[in-house]
Design a protein around this motif. Structure first.
Motif, PDB file in Angstrom:
ATOM      1  N   UNK A 127      27.154  33.659  35.057  1.00 54.48           N
ATOM      2  CA  UNK A 127      27.120  32.811  36.254  1.00 54.48           C
ATOM      3  C   UNK A 127      27.118  31.349  35.813  1.00 54.48           C
ATOM      4  N   UNK A 128      28.091  30.571  36.285  1.00 50.53           N
ATOM      5  CA  UNK A 128      28.119  29.164  35.877  1.00 50.53           C
ATOM      6  C   UNK A 128      27.037  28.356  36.591  1.00 50.53           C
ATOM      7  N   UNK A 129      26.616  27.295  35.962  1.00 49.20           N
ATOM      8  CA  UNK A 129      25.696  26.387  36.638  1.00 49.20           C
ATOM      9  C   UNK A 129      26.541  25.402  37.428  1.00 49.20           C
ATOM     10  N   UNK A 130      26.087  25.074  38.608  1.00 49.67           N
ATOM     11  CA  UNK A 130      26.828  24.120  39.418  1.00 49.67           C
ATOM     12  C   UNK A 130      25.890  23.445  40.405  1.00 49.67           C
ATOM     13  N   UNK A 131      26.210  22.230  40.779  1.00 53.80           N
ATOM     14  CA  UNK A 131      25.432  21.547  41.808  1.00 53.80           C
ATOM     15  C   UNK A 131      25.829  22.067  43.190  1.00 53.80           C
ATOM     16  N   UNK A 132      24.973  21.842  44.163  1.00 50.76           N
ATOM     17  CA  UNK A 132      25.280  22.191  45.550  1.00 50.76           C
ATOM     18  C   UNK A 132      24.800  21.057  46.440  1.00 50.76           C
ATOM     19  N   UNK A 133      25.696  20.490  47.237  1.00 52.65           N
ATOM     20  CA  UNK A 133      25.398  19.372  48.131  1.00 52.65           C
ATOM     21  C   UNK A 133      24.909  19.915  49.469  1.00 52.65           C
ATOM     22  N   UNK A 134      23.655  19.617  49.801  1.00 54.96           N
ATOM     23  CA  UNK A 134      23.073  20.052  51.073  1.00 54.96           C
ATOM     24  C   UNK A 134      22.763  18.809  51.904  1.00 54.96           C
ATOM     25  N   UNK A 135      23.560  18.557  52.942  1.00 57.44           N
ATOM     26  CA  UNK A 135      23.336  17.411  53.820  1.00 57.44           C
ATOM     27  C   UNK A 135      22.109  17.649  54.695  1.00 57.44           C
ATOM     28  N   UNK A 177      20.775  13.656  51.563  1.00 62.43           N
ATOM     29  CA  UNK A 177      21.241  14.946  51.066  1.00 62.43           C
ATOM     30  C   UNK A 177      20.395  15.350  49.870  1.00 62.43           C
ATOM     31  N   UNK A 178      20.445  16.629  49.539  1.00 64.12           N
ATOM     32  CA  UNK A 178      19.733  17.173  48.378  1.00 64.12           C
ATOM     33  C   UNK A 178      20.711  17.916  47.486  1.00 64.12           C
ATOM     34  N   UNK A 179      20.426  17.924  46.211  1.00 66.85           N
ATOM     35  CA  UNK A 179      21.162  18.760  45.276  1.00 66.85           C
ATOM     36  C   UNK A 179      20.353  20.048  45.136  1.00 66.85           C
ATOM     37  N   UNK A 180      20.780  21.096  45.826  1.00 71.21           N
ATOM     38  CA  UNK A 180      20.060  22.369  45.780  1.00 71.21           C
ATOM     39  C   UNK A 180      20.649  23.308  44.724  1.00 71.21           C
ATOM     40  N   UNK A 181      21.557  22.798  43.907  1.00 73.83           N
ATOM     41  CA  UNK A 181      22.144  23.595  42.840  1.00 73.83           C
ATOM     42  C   UNK A 181      21.322  23.529  41.569  1.00 73.83           C
ATOM     43  N   UNK A 219      22.839  12.993  40.821  1.00 72.81           N
ATOM     44  CA  UNK A 219      21.618  13.438  41.486  1.00 72.81           C
ATOM     45  C   UNK A 219      21.235  14.757  40.819  1.00 72.81           C
ATOM     46  N   UNK A 220      20.091  14.762  40.189  1.00 75.36           N
ATOM     47  CA  UNK A 220      19.648  15.930  39.435  1.00 75.36           C
ATOM     48  C   UNK A 220      19.250  17.079  40.371  1.00 75.36           C
ATOM     49  N   UNK A 221      19.251  18.311  39.869  1.00 75.02           N
ATOM     50  CA  UNK A 221      18.851  19.457  40.698  1.00 75.02           C
ATOM     51  C   UNK A 221      17.482  19.248  41.320  1.00 75.02           C
ATOM     52  N   UNK A 222      17.379  19.518  42.616  1.00 80.02           N
ATOM     53  CA  UNK A 222      16.123  19.361  43.337  1.00 80.02           C
ATOM     54  C   UNK A 222      15.868  17.959  43.841  1.00 80.02           C
ATOM     55  N   UNK A 223      16.686  16.986  43.440  1.00 81.66           N
ATOM     56  CA  UNK A 223      16.468  15.601  43.870  1.00 81.66           C
ATOM     57  C   UNK A 223      17.264  15.272  45.121  1.00 81.66           C
ATOM     58  N   UNK A 224      16.891  14.141  45.711  1.00 82.50           N
ATOM     59  CA  UNK A 224      17.497  13.661  46.961  1.00 82.50           C
ATOM     60  C   UNK A 224      18.360  12.435  46.688  1.00 82.50           C
ATOM     61  N   UNK A 225      19.429  12.309  47.446  1.00 82.98           N
ATOM     62  CA  UNK A 225      20.281  11.131  47.400  1.00 82.98           C
ATOM     63  C   UNK A 225      20.524  10.630  48.816  1.00 82.98           C
ATOM     64  N   UNK A 226      21.120   9.446  48.910  1.00 82.50           N
ATOM     65  CA  UNK A 226      21.383   8.862  50.224  1.00 82.50           C
ATOM     66  C   UNK A 226      22.763   8.240  50.273  1.00 82.50           C
ATOM     67  N   UNK A 227      23.362   8.303  51.452  1.00 79.15           N
ATOM     68  CA  UNK A 227      24.633   7.646  51.738  1.00 79.15           C
ATOM     69  C   UNK A 227      24.349   6.670  52.867  1.00 79.15           C
TER      70      UNK A 227
END
Length: 161
Positions: A50-58, A80-84, A109-117
């Motif tokens: 299983x590859x590792x990948x980020x996931x964008x959760x708005x 948004x959060x990176x839930x990957x 944006x690291x896994x589990x962290x939050x970002x903003x637009x």
């Protein structure tokens, strides 16, 4: 492809953004080409892992900017959060109109962290009434294309009444 470029030129469109979009799509497809899908729908690499990948959760699919007086600029933030399980990077955010301008950090944006637009809506020289604009996010996430809607209402300036 050549016919599409000729048609765009005849209609007065600039070819450069279209070519940039096509080229970025081809690069994106090559980057994702190493992944396969198993019978249960899970992505795997060629060796079955299983590859590792980020996931964008708005935070939401809609961002309500509320009421913005005519001839002023409104600003709002979409979270948004990176839930990957890998670092997330936003490559570009496309707006359907020059009146809606997104800004974001190019930092990962690291896994589990939050970002903003941050979105700025320019209400200058606009007629009072509702608006609704779509913004498309392109990123390295497994859901590499996400869309959210910015909406609000331009109201008459009370000083001009």
């Amino acid at each position: 492809m050549k016919l599409a470029i000729i048609v765009l030129l005849l209609l007065g469109y600039s070819v450069i953004p279209v070519l940039a979009h096509v080229i970025s799509d081809r690069v994106e497809h090559k980057a994702l080409a190493g992944n396969q899908t198993t019978d249960n729908g899970k992505r795997t690499t060629e060796n079955g892992q299983r590859p590792t990948s980020p996931h964008l959760q708005l935070d939401s699919t809609y961002l309500d900017m509320g009421c913005i007086p005519v001839d002023s600029i409104g600003e709002a933030v979409m979270g948004f959060h990176n839930t990957g399980d890998a670092p997330l990077q936003i490559f570009r955010i496309f707006s359907e109109c020059g009146c809606t301008v997104p800004s974001y950090s190019s930092d990962e944006v690291m896994p589990g962290e939050r970002g903003e637009i941050t979105i700025r809506f320019n209400g200058k020289n606009r007629v009072a009434g509702s608006f609704r604009k779509a913004l498309r996010i392109r990123s390295n996430a497994d859901n590499h294309r996400e869309v959210f809607i910015v909406k609000g209402r331009i109201i008459p300036d009370s000083k001009n009444k």
